[in-house]
Design an enzyme around this catalytic site. Structure first.
Site, short mmCIF file in Angstrom:
data_model
loop_
_atom_site.label_atom_id
_atom_site.label_comp_id
_atom_site.label_asym_id
_atom_site.label_seq_id
_atom_site.Cartn_x
_atom_site.Cartn_y
_atom_site.Cartn_z
N TYR A 289 -32.32 64.57 1.46
CA TYR A 289 -31.81 63.48 0.63
C TYR A 289 -30.78 63.99 -0.36
O TYR A 289 -31.09 64.81 -1.24
CB TYR A 289 -32.98 62.82 -0.11
CG TYR A 289 -32.65 61.48 -0.73
CD1 TYR A 289 -32.61 60.33 0.05
CD2 TYR A 289 -32.40 61.37 -2.08
CE1 TYR A 289 -32.32 59.10 -0.51
CE2 TYR A 289 -32.10 60.15 -2.66
CZ TYR A 289 -32.07 59.01 -1.87
OH TYR A 289 -31.78 57.79 -2.43
N TYR A 339 -24.52 55.66 2.40
CA TYR A 339 -25.75 55.60 1.61
C TYR A 339 -26.51 54.35 2.03
O TYR A 339 -26.30 53.27 1.49
CB TYR A 339 -25.44 55.58 0.12
CG TYR A 339 -26.69 55.61 -0.75
CD1 TYR A 339 -27.43 56.78 -0.86
CD2 TYR A 339 -27.12 54.49 -1.44
CE1 TYR A 339 -28.58 56.83 -1.64
CE2 TYR A 339 -28.26 54.53 -2.24
CZ TYR A 339 -28.98 55.70 -2.33
OH TYR A 339 -30.11 55.76 -3.11
#
Length: 385
Positions: A289, A339
């Site tokens: 992440y 994203y």
């Protein structure tokens, strides 16, 4: 600890285009990704009986998507109020539902108009309630402002440098140049990174993830059922979620956190590796992440790929490149692909393990890690082909 190693699979994946302005409703995006995941697995919609998602008030509920898809038997329908910390958690929920007999085949999705609609990167509500009343007076209003302080603490404690953050950004962009679905495909050098303007020191523009419109979905089912589906199944070896005793009042609450040079990862590492029955050295590809460059360093440390404080040096020298010791974010990550709140990491991990990632394919990838989260709580999975 996750005790269902290899009993459940991701059998299909789907995604929309990733853009700055989709011109579509979030329901339309979610439906497209889910239909593609269903088709990828070769499973008709009428055979799907569960749906799970997560959102930050910026998506559409599972029942809306189930209705749009025409699912006749949505026995299990759950929406988690969560951010990037939940990207692996929804797959864990799907597995738990199947294990409990609440469903047999479950769609997991994340859909958002994160650029043209509700922008997570915008300011939080400044009403004097909740944790905001304590953070706003110090300028902790947006995520870049808050997370810049975590990064600065890592720099102060361990001597982490801008060039080490830049290694993450440059590596992600190099991978994105080979990814036709990536939003940012122009090559980036370290000089380009260093020349990008500061947004919130120590973060430059290229330390911060994209804002994107789009959707991703996966189809989760048992290993037995997956044997008869269209694509090679990807098995869930292990998974974990958490963040220790001081996760706080909400996802923005860092006040209670004891040490800002560390994040959630150290608190879930033992459960993750213990349930999977492997260790960091067994991982062939890692989708970590990367809402900000710094979060990659702290997760590498917390999950045991290197010692605390050594994340910066670990990413240097080509170690995290596609042909390096630990290829990371092979699609370009949240920094350069898109994203979609971290769920696109799961899509990429499955693609790598199936061997259909095209030019960015990591040779002989057998075990993949996906992580989600940057601050006080998060999740991770270990997958295998």
């Amino acid at each position: 600890m996750f005790t269902l190693r290899d009993r459940y699979c991701i059998a299909g994946i789907g995604h929309t285009d990733y853009t700055k302005r989709s011109g579509r409703t979030v329901l339309d995006l979610a439906s497209e990704a889910c239909l593609k995941a269903s088709a990828d697995a070769g499973v008709p919609v009428q055979d799907i009986d569960g749906i799970v998602s997560f959102n930050f008030g910026d998506s559409v509920p599972g029942i809306a998507v189930a209705t749009a898809l025409g699912m006749p038997h949505a026995h299990y329908c759950v929406d988690i109020a969560g951010g990037g910390n939940a990207a692996n958690l929804i797959v864990m929920h799907a597995i738990a539902a199947i294990e409990a007999g609440l469903a047999k085949t479950v769609l997991c999705y994340r859909a958002m108009n994160g650029r043209s609609g509700y922008r997570l990167g915008g300011g939080r509500e400044l009403a004097a309630r909740g944790i905001t009343q304590y953070t706003a007076p110090f300028g902790w209003i947006t995520y870049p402002q808050a997370m810049a302080m975590w990064c600065r603490r890592h720099m102060i404690r361990y001597g982490t440098t801008a060039e080490q953050l830049g290694e993450v950004a440059v590596t992600c962009r190099a991978n994105a140049t080979l990814n036709p679905r990536a939003m940012q495909r122009e090559p980036m050098t370290m000089d380009d990174y260093m020349a990008s303007r500061f947004i919130v020191e120590p973060f430059r523009l290229l330390d911060i993830c994209l804002e994107s419109d789009g959707a991703c979905a996966v189809l989760v089912t048992s290993a037995d059922r997956a044997k008869d589906m269209a694509k090679p199944p990807v098995y869930v070896m292990g998974a974990a979620y958490g963040g220790g005793p001081n996760q706080g009042e909400d996802l923005f609450d860092a006040i209670r956190w004891p040490e800002h040079a560390e994040n959630y990862a150290k608190y879930i590492a033992d459960d993750l590796w213990g349930g999977a029955g492997v260790s960091p050295k067994d991982v062939d590809v890692a989708e970590i992440y990367d809402c900000f460059t710094y979060s990659v360093l702290m997760q590498l440390e917390g999950l045991g790929f290197c010692k605390e404080g050594e994340g910066g040096s670990f990413v240097q020298g080509g170690r995290i490149a596609r042909d390096g010791e630990l290829p990371i974010n092979t699609h370009g990550g949240l920094l350069s692909e898109a994203y979609i709140h971290g769920f696109n990491h799961v899509i990429e991990a499955v693609s790598q393990l199936r061997g259909d990632a095209g030019e960015r394919q990591v040779r002989d990838a057998e075990i993949a890690l996906t992580t989600a989260g940057a601050m006080t709580c998060g999740s991770a999975m270990v997958l295998r082909r």
